[in-house]
Design an enzyme around this catalytic site. Structure first.
Site, mmCIF file in Angstrom:
data_model
loop_
_atom_site.group_PDB
_atom_site.id
_atom_site.type_symbol
_atom_site.label_atom_id
_atom_site.label_comp_id
_atom_site.label_asym_id
_atom_site.label_seq_id
_atom_site.Cartn_x
_atom_site.Cartn_y
_atom_site.Cartn_z
ATOM 1 C CG ASP A 99 33.804 -25.946 -5.681
ATOM 2 O OD1 ASP A 99 33.209 -26.153 -4.612
ATOM 3 O OD2 ASP A 99 33.344 -25.270 -6.613
ATOM 4 C CG ASP A 201 28.665 -27.542 -3.585
ATOM 5 O OD1 ASP A 201 28.412 -26.585 -4.332
ATOM 6 O OD2 ASP A 201 27.979 -28.587 -3.541
ATOM 7 C CD GLU A 264 26.927 -22.995 -3.413
ATOM 8 O OE1 GLU A 264 26.368 -22.703 -4.488
ATOM 9 O OE2 GLU A 264 27.110 -24.161 -3.045
ATOM 10 C CG HIS A 325 29.260 -22.799 -10.879
ATOM 11 N ND1 HIS A 325 29.679 -22.157 -9.737
ATOM 12 C CD2 HIS A 325 28.738 -23.973 -10.474
ATOM 13 C CE1 HIS A 325 29.435 -22.931 -8.692
ATOM 14 N NE2 HIS A 325 28.854 -24.032 -9.105
ATOM 15 C CG ASP A 326 25.258 -22.941 -9.326
ATOM 16 O OD1 ASP A 326 25.361 -23.832 -10.182
ATOM 17 O OD2 ASP A 326 25.671 -23.074 -8.157
#
Length: 533
Positions: A99, A201, A264, A325-326
Site C-alpha cells: 500500500d 492510496d 484507490e 478496510h474502510d
C-alpha cells in the site's frame, strides 16, 4: 481477450496486517504472523496479497500516516521479516502488493519537519503552505475528510498547511517535481526488493486546484451525513493534472517486469475509467468500488455492470471489489445468505476480483463500544456511524482464546460469534461459505471462460440477475436470485441446458439442466453450457 498477465487472471486478497495474525502476543498482527498463514492463503487459492501499510508510523491513522517510506514499523517486525515474507510468498506462488500512501505523510516525517522549520527551508514547497485569508482564518473553505477545516495553522511560520485527512497527515505538493522524484525513488526501492506492485492510496487526491478556489456547497447534503460532504470536492480531488502524475508512476512500474499499479478511487464510473490513462498508460486497475455502495438488488447490480462494461476504454481490464478496510462488511450489508450470492457474483464477473480478509468466512461488522473506538474518523465525528473499526477486527482462525489471532489482548475486540464462525470450523463443513469461496476460486482455475470469456447480459425480471461468460469452447451461465422467494426459470432463449457446476447452497453439483431451472430463494448457480454465438 485472453488474460495473459498474472494480475488479469489472478485473485487479489487484502490483508489488514494489524488484524491478521499476531506472533508475539502484543495484540497486533505482524509479518511473522502473516508468514505463518501463507499456507492458508495458498489453500484458499488466491494469487496476490495486498497489505495495508506496514511502514514506520506514529499510527494516528494506523499506518496511513507514514514517517519513513523505506522502513518497516517495529509493531509489524523488521526489514528482515519483510524480506522473509517476500521470499516465502514468492516460493508459495503468491505475489505481494504494498500500500503506497503518496498523498500525505505523517507530520513527523523528516520531510515535513524540515518543511515546517522555516519558510526558507528547501523542502518548504514539498507540502502545501498558504497564507491565511485576508480577514483572518484559513486560506479557503476546504474541509478535511475527517471533519473540520483542511487547513492547520502553524504558529512558528505563520502559515497554514493543507491536510485532506488528519492534521497529523499533511498533504505533499505533487506539483513540485522534487516530490515526484522522491516518491518514484520510494517505489523503486520496494520494486527492487521484489514487491509485485502497489495499491496507491487516494490517488485521485494527489493534485489540488492551483488557484485554491473555494469548493461549492453540496445541495444534496443532509443532516447526519459526514460534515465534509457539505461541500463538493470540485477543487480538491480529480483534477485534470492528476493523470500526468499517475502516468509518471506508471513509467516507474514499467521499468520492472510484470508489476501492477492499482489506484484507490472513489468516483462515479464515468470519471473512474479516466484513470486507466491515455493509451492505457495510467493505473492498470483503477479500483471499481461500485458494489460497495450499490443497492443490493438485481436491477441495480445489472445496471452497474452494464454501465461499467460500456464505459471501459478499449482494451482496459475490469476489476471488482466487495469489501475493504474502510467499508462495512459485506455479510452485514446484505445478510449471510446474500453474502454467498455476492461471492458468486464477485468471482464470476469479468475482470480481476479483490477479496477482503475474513469475507471468505462470512465475518460480520463488529459493534464497537464507545470506550473501544480506535478509528480517528469516528473520534472526530462521533455519532454518525462512520467508524471503520468494525470491519478491521481480528481474523477468526479457531475457537480458542482470541480466535487463534493472538496470545495477548487484541487491539480491537473480536466478534461474538468467533467460537462458531472461524476458519477451522468452516473448513470442516463442506457447505460452509469458506468452502463455497474455495469452490468458486477452483472453478475460475478450471474454466477459462470465467477469466477471459466475454460478459453477455441476459434479460431477466424481478429478483434475477443472469449473464453468460462465453469462452472459446464452452460457456458458464450464471443465475443469481437476489430475492427470498423461489423461482422457476423456463426459457430456451438463455440456453438452460448443461451441467450445474455449483450452487451457493453447495448441494447441486453435477445436476443436469435441460430447459428449466428451479432456483431457491437467495440461491445462485453456475451452469456449464455449450458455446453459443
Amino acid at each position: 481477450m485472453n488474460a495473459t498477465l498474472w494480475w488479469q487472471g489472478g485473485i487479489f486478497y487484502q490483508v489488514y496486517p494489524r488484524s491478521y495474525q499476531d506472533s508475539n502476543a502484543d495484540g497486533v498482527g505482524d509479518l511473522p504472523g502473516l508468514i505463518a498463514r501463507l499456507p492458508y492463503l495458498r489453500q484458499l487459492g488466491v494469487d496476490a496479497v495486498w497489505l495495508s501499510p506496514i511502514f514506520p508510523s506514529p499510527m494516528a491513522d494506523f499506518g496511513y500516516d507514514i514517517s519513513d517510506y523505506t522502513g518497516i514499523d517495529p509493531v509489524f517486525g523488521t526489514m528482515a521479516d519483510f524480506d522473509a515474507l517476500i521470499t516465502a510468498a514468492h516460493a508459495s506462488g503468491l505475489k505481494l502488493i504494498l500500500d503506497l500512501v503518496p498523498n500525505h505523510t505523517s507530520d513527523r516525517h523528516p520531510w515535513f519537519l524540515e518543511s515546517r522549520s522555516s519558510r526558507d527551508n528547501f523542502r518548504r514547497d514539498w507540502y502545501i503552505w498558504r497564507d491565511g485569508a485576508p480577514d483572518g482564518g484559513p486560506p479557503n473553505n476546504w474541509l478535511s475528510e475527517f471533519g473540520g477545516s483542511a487547513w492547520q495553522h502553524d504558529a512558528a511560520t505563520g502559515q497554514y498547511y493543507y491536510h485532506a485527512f488528519l492534521s497529523q497527515q499533511p498533504d505533499l505538493n505533487w506539483r513540485n517535481p522534487q516530490v515526484r522524484h522522491a516518491m518514484h525513488d520510494v517505489m523503486r526501492f520496494w520494486l527492487r526488493r521484489g514487491v509485485d506492485g502497489f495499491r496507491v492510496d487516494v490517488i485521485w487526491h494527489l493534485i489540488k486546484d492551483a488557484q485554491f478556489r473555494d469548493n461549492p456547497a453540496n445541495p444534496n447534503h443532509r443532516p447526519g451525513h459526514p460534515p465534509n460532504e457539505a461541500l463538493l470536492p470540485l477543487h480538491t480531488t480529480d483534477q485534470d493534472e492528476v493523470h500526468d502524475v499517475i502516468a509518471g508512476m506508471r513509467r516507474v512500474i514499467d521499468e520492472f517486469d510484470q508489476r501492477v499499479l492499482i489506484g484507490e478511487i472513489y468516483l462515479p464510473i464515468e470519471r473512474l475509467v479516466a484513470y486507466y490513462g491515455k493509451n492505457l498508460l495510467g493505473a492498470h486497475l483503477p479500483f471499481n468500488f461500485a458494489l460497495l455502495s450499490a443497492p443490493w438488488n438485481a436491477r441495480s447490480i445489472e445496471s452497474i455492470i452494464a454501465e461499467y462494461e460500456e464505459a471501459l476504454p478499449p482494451g482496459a481490464w475490469p476489476n471488482w471489489v466487495l469489501g475493504n478496510h474502510d467499508r462495512p462488511r459485506i455479510a452485514s450489508r446484505v445478510g449471510p445468505e446474500q453474502a454467498r450470492v455476492a461471492a458468486m457474483l464477485l468471482l464470476s464477473l469479468r475482470g480481476t476480483p479483490t477479496l477482503y480478509y475474513g469475507d471468505e468466512i462470512g465475518m460480520r461488522q463488529v459493534a464497537i463500544a464507545p470506550g473501544q473506538v480506535r478509528d480517528p474518523f469516528e473520534k472526530n465525528v462521533p455519532g454518525l456511524g462512520v467508524g471503520r473499526d468494525g470491519c478491521r477486527t481480528p481474523m477468526q482462525w479457531d475457537a480458542g482464546p482470541n480466535a487463534g489471532f493472538s496470545n495477548g489482548v487484541p487491539w480491537l475486540p473480536l466478534a461474538d460469534d468467533f467460537a462458531r464462525e472461524n476458519v477451522r470450523n468452516l473448513d470442516a463443513d463442506p457447505a460452509s461459505i469458506l468452502n463455497l469461496y474455495k469452490a468458486l476460486i477452483g472453478l475460475r482455475r478450471q474454466h477459462q471462460a470465467l477469466i477471459s470469456g466475454s460478459y453477455q447480459p441476459i434479460a431477466a425480471k424481478e429478483d434475477l440477475l443472469i449473464y453468460r461468460r462465453a469462452g472459446e469452447s464452452n460457456s458458464v451461465l450464471v443465475v443469481l436470485n437476489f430475492g427470498d422467494d423461489p423461482v422457476e426459470l423456463v426459457s430456451a432463449e438463455i440456453g438452460l441446458k448443461g451441467e450445474l457446476l455449483l450452487s451457493t447452497v453447495m448441494d447441486r453439483t453435477g445436476e443436469k439442466i435441460a430447459g428449466s431451472l428451479d432456483l431457491r430463494g437467495n440461491e445462485g448457480v453456475m451452469i456449464l453450457t455449450p458455446r453459443t454465438g
